[in-house]
Design an enzyme around this catalytic site. Structure first.
Site, short mmCIF file in Angstrom:
data_model
loop_
_atom_site.label_atom_id
_atom_site.label_comp_id
_atom_site.label_asym_id
_atom_site.label_seq_id
_atom_site.Cartn_x
_atom_site.Cartn_y
_atom_site.Cartn_z
N HIS A 148 0.58 -7.73 -10.55
CA HIS A 148 1.27 -6.68 -10.24
C HIS A 148 1.48 -5.69 -11.32
O HIS A 148 1.32 -4.32 -11.24
CB HIS A 148 2.72 -7.32 -9.67
CG HIS A 148 3.58 -6.44 -9.27
ND1 HIS A 148 3.21 -5.39 -8.24
CD2 HIS A 148 4.99 -6.23 -9.26
CE1 HIS A 148 4.26 -4.82 -7.98
NE2 HIS A 148 5.08 -5.33 -8.54
N ASP A 165 1.57 -15.07 -13.40
CA ASP A 165 2.35 -14.79 -11.51
C ASP A 165 2.43 -13.29 -11.42
O ASP A 165 2.38 -13.05 -10.36
CB ASP A 165 3.71 -15.65 -11.87
CG ASP A 165 4.16 -15.69 -10.16
OD1 ASP A 165 3.16 -15.54 -9.27
OD2 ASP A 165 5.44 -15.38 -10.03
N LYS A 194 0.88 -1.26 -0.01
CA LYS A 194 0.11 0.00 -0.10
C LYS A 194 0.91 1.08 -0.04
O LYS A 194 0.50 2.23 -0.52
CB LYS A 194 -0.85 -0.11 1.31
CG LYS A 194 -1.88 1.07 1.24
CD LYS A 194 -2.71 0.72 2.40
CE LYS A 194 -3.81 1.82 2.64
NZ LYS A 194 -4.86 1.39 3.65
N LYS A 197 12.34 -14.29 -14.43
CA LYS A 197 13.06 -14.96 -13.38
C LYS A 197 14.51 -14.86 -13.85
O LYS A 197 14.81 -14.87 -15.01
CB LYS A 197 12.46 -16.11 -13.02
CG LYS A 197 11.36 -16.48 -12.55
CD LYS A 197 11.31 -16.59 -11.16
CE LYS A 197 9.90 -16.62 -10.46
NZ LYS A 197 9.88 -16.14 -9.17
#
Lengths: 512, 322
Positions: free
Chosen positions: A265, A260, A207, A363
């Protein structure tokens, strides 16, 4: 605690900003408490909140798992987890306060007997700790088990908000694996909890980060005039991880980088970057603006030209030799799961038409970094010779999310000396360098929000579904190809197709 | 400083570089100037506390030390690095220069950013009117650092200016937070209140004044064993809302009518923690302003015993007739 309760409290005053809001008495029940996340994040976050004086004196922490533990065994686990991973120093008196409310219920998710025990434990806590029937359930378990747990909670009368008490539930990403499954998940949750009682945590996106971005964009005058397609040429949102999949093979394989990270995101970061100013910062207004911009976003038709996916192969990452994805433990050698995903997204509105947003995540990149970079157009006319500006790149404004959260601006400056030579320089601001308190962990903020009943800034199901709508065509396209993702060597910035996808539009990836 | 990393990785190296850069500090990251005014007797202790707070607040810290020598002289020590993200400058002033300390401080303030003045011990009668005090947007005093705590508190109250705060008030924050949280849950009417503390305790007087402004009820100050505030009780028909802590204990007992009694961590905080809380806010503390005004009202009513000797409390009804 409601707003009315705050107003009726004569000791509170909006001007009295020293006084923190302390959560009301309540019990936090963690399902799947033996997991890594619980040990590394949840328990330390609970302790850190207590240490900052933000947890109520009447607070209970109940662990539920298939372990043959007594309360004190669990307490020892919590103690060790806190000592090892808490952000704030260990204080005996804070631990003593917490310890009085720690309970453990051994049992199976499918077993009635276990939930009877859970019910008795919670009621006992309500009695001796004065937690007044306020319960938050943290589901740190695979989504496939939600249905069982929620059903058990319902059957054992653990979700009824009687006598002014509240019941809330916290779930983690992934929120489904496509639009269809996200809807089903929401269906399951909504049978038991109203949407304002469901808290979805995206642990990448604290947040604090959201509020930092809002402050930068809407508390300042100097950025807003250039925050549009008149000045911005493209936006690059990157989340790179230096690690591989570690022990998460079972979770990761079949999910991949796009589901993912991009779905939740990166699309959230994009929405926060691109949205219009909300009329106020209450959670509902903010959500409306994010939904509007997500609703206007789409991937290009020609997915072959504007997306890229890759899979890391063995190599050297940061000085260590690492194996490739297909050699990782638990990964089938034929897996087509991508560990690198890059997509272009266009936003069809007046502010952003013609400005591509590039989202990439992977990754085993050279380093761990998350950032949003706005690249600006070149000045329309440069009153210099070409050689003067040879070293001048494009102006950029970079919001660094992690590590070292901050803001960087890149612009041209004259190199001191007699000849006219312009070179790119950067100006840097770091939150850690200018502010006193280290930022609380995302989990700390979230748990506190849940206990306070603060409307979450985290996405609700509409946003989750809109994000799937954007991503689903890409996922379908990749699945239909049926080929291996393009290999890239671990410790590099991704496969050639990622670079080509940018080159086609006349851009290049920044090196974050 | 040279840091060696053995058996390391690229990400550890990157983190170490970042840390080193932060420790080095650049003026652009400094958020305010903290001016600490003290004398040579307290210098070492104060410098330690200032450096400690500088670790959390990247700032320029100017420690102004008034010496007793007759000759006019200015000596300075500059500390950088040493794990402090910012500059620490000790300024030793003596002779006629002690009357013109502001002429030394003014050129050394960081551009634009706020200026905080902190007197850890004795402070001028009117801090905002003091030559150095006038340079600050925030002035922090500590009446508990003076010889007579209550006399100091009343002097501060009488000369309060926006931007002034006192660490006696800061010490109360955890107590006030617990009391406010209690009334978040308990909505019964409060009919009176009581603050128990050793006589001559400045925070206790501020607590009593705060409760009086917020609750508009009579607040009694009763003597307790030594060790600061030992108990605060809010009376109601259903019983008392109470927070009590025995001297030397870091756990407090927390009572709310209709709920089981509970223990809660309420440790005493050291000077660094207090100053860290103070430095978090650069705007005037309006609540503190109301509270010190009430302190004066209570003092006028004779409810504050400045001399430290016992004195009969004025009844509420008598006070109202005045």
């Amino acid at each position: 605690m409601t707003i009315e309760a705050l107003h009726s409290n004569p000791l509170r005053d909006p001007q009295d900003r020293r006084l923190p809001r302390i959560a009301g008495p309540c019990v936090l029940v963690i399902f799947g408490v033996t997991g890594d996340l619980s040990r590394k994040k949840l328990m330390p976050a609970v302790y850190d909140l207590a240490n900052r004086g933000l947890l109520p004196p009447g607070f209970g922490l109940v662990g539920f798992a298939r372990r043959d533990w007594e309360d004190q065994d669990f307490a020892q686990q919590v103690h060790d987890a806190v000592k090892e991973n808490a952000r704030t120093p260990f204080r005996e008196e804070v631990w003593k306060q917490l310890l009085q409310g720690i309970r453990f219920v051994p049992g199976d998710l499918g077993d009635d007997e276990s939930f009877q025990r859970l019910r008795r434990t919670i009621l006992e806590l309500d009695e001796v700790r004065g937690t007044g029937g306020n319960h938050a359930y943290y589901l740190s378990i695979p989504p496939g088990l939600f249905d069982d747990v929620l059903g058990q909670l319902r059957r054992h009368g653990l979700v009824d908000e009687v006598g002014g008490s509240w019941k809330r539930v916290i779930i983690e990403k992934p929120f489904g694996h496509n639009l269809q499954s996200a809807r089903e998940l929401n269906q399951i949750l909504s049978t038991t909890f109203p949407s304002h009682s469901v808290f979805r945590i995206d642990h990448y996106l604290g947040k604090e980060t959201v509020q930092n971005m809002l402050a930068l964009r809407f508390a300042n005058q100097m950025f807003e005039p250039i925050w549009n397609n008149n000045y911005v040429s493209n936006v690059q949102i990157t989340m790179a991880e230096d690690i591989g999949i570690g022990g998460r093979a079972g979770y990761y394989d079949g999910i991949g980088a796009a589901r993912d990270v991009i779905q939740n995101h990166l699309l959230q970061l994009m929405a926060l970057t691109a949205m219009e100013e909300p009329t106020s910062f209450d959670a509902r207004q903010l959500r409306l603006e994010k939904q509007k911009v997500l609703g206007a976003a789409r991937t290009p038709k020609d997915l072959a030209a504007h997306t890229a996916r890759g899979q890391y192969t063995g190599g050297w990452q940061g000085g260590k030799k690492v194996v490739g994805y297909l050699e990782e433990q638990g990964i089938p050698p034929t897996s087509t799961t991508e560990t690198y995903a890059a997509i272009r997204v266009d936003i069809d509105n007046r502010r952003w038409a013609g400005v591509p947003f590039y989202l990439r995540t992977a990754k085993r990149m050279p380093r761990r970094v998350t950032e949003i970079a706005l690249e600006f157009k070149r000045a329309p006319h440069l009153p210099f010779t070409d050689t003067d500006t040879e070293e001048l790149g494009k102006n950029a404004l970079v919001m660094r999310i992690q590590p070292d959260e901050g803001i960087t601006m890149r612009f041209g400056a004259k190199v001191p000396g007699t000849s006219m030579e312009i070179r790119e320089v950067s100006m840097d601001f770091a939150y850690g360098g200018s502010f006193t308190e280290s930022s609380p962990e995302a989990y700390e903020r979230l748990i506190l929000d849940v206990l306070l009943g603060d409307p979450p800034l985290f996405p609700q199901h509409e946003e989750v579904e809109l994000a799937w709508q954007i991503l689903d065509p890409v996922l379908d396209y990749w699945a239909a190809l049926g080929t291996q993702p393009e290999p890239y060597v671990a410790g590099t910035w991704g496969p050639p197709s990622g670079l080509e996808m940018m080159a086609r539009d006349g851009f290049t990836w920044r090196r974050p | 400083m040279i840091e060696e990393l053995k058996n390391t990785s690229a990400s550890d190296i990157a983190a170490a570089i970042l840390k080193a850069r932060r420790n080095l500090g650049t003026a652009s990251g400094l958020v305010f100037t903290l001016v600490v005014v003290t004398d040579s007797r307290h210098f070492n202790r104060v410098l330690g506390a200032a450096m400690e707070s500088g670790r959390e607040h990247p700032s320029r810290i100017l420690v102004v030390v008034f010496g007793h020598a007759a000759a006019t002289r200015l000596d300075a020590e500059i500390h950088t690095g040493e794990g402090v993200p910012g500059d620490v400058v000790a300024l030793h002033l003596s002779g006629e220069l002690t009357q013109h300390a502001d002429s030394v401080v003014l050129p050394l303030l960081l551009p634009d950013s706020p200026v905080v003045i902190w007197w850890p011990n004795e402070c001028p009668i009117d801090p905002a009117d003091d030559p150095i005090g006038a340079l600050g947007t925030r002035r922090i005093t500590d009446s508990s650092g003076s010889a007579d705590h209550l006399a100091a508190l009343i002097a501060r109250a009488g000369n309060h200016a926006p931007g002034d705060t006192d660490l006696a008030w800061t010490r109360l924050t955890p107590w006030r937070a617990l009391l406010a949280a209690a009334l978040d849950q308990y909505h019964g009417r409060i009919t009176g209140a009581l603050v128990e503390a050793a006589p001559g305790n400045a925070p206790a007087e501020l607590m009593a004044a705060w409760l009086e402004t917020r609750l508009s009820v009579q607040v009694d100050r009763v003597p307790g064993p030594s060790g600061g505030i030992t108990s605060v009780r809010l009376h109601s028909l259903a019983g008392d809302v109470a927070v009590s802590r025995q001297p030397g204990n870091s756990m407090a007992c927390y009572n709310i009518p209709g709920q089981p009694p509970r223990e809660v961590a309420l440790p005493r905080r050291d000077i660094q923690q207090l100053i860290t809380e103070e430095l978090r806010r650069m705007d005037p503390d309006d609540i503190f302003e109301q509270v010190v005004a009430q302190v004066l009202v209570r003092a006028k009513r004779g409810e504050i015993n400045v001399s430290g000797r016992s004195q009969p409390r004025v009844r509420r009804d008598e006070a109202d007739q005045k």
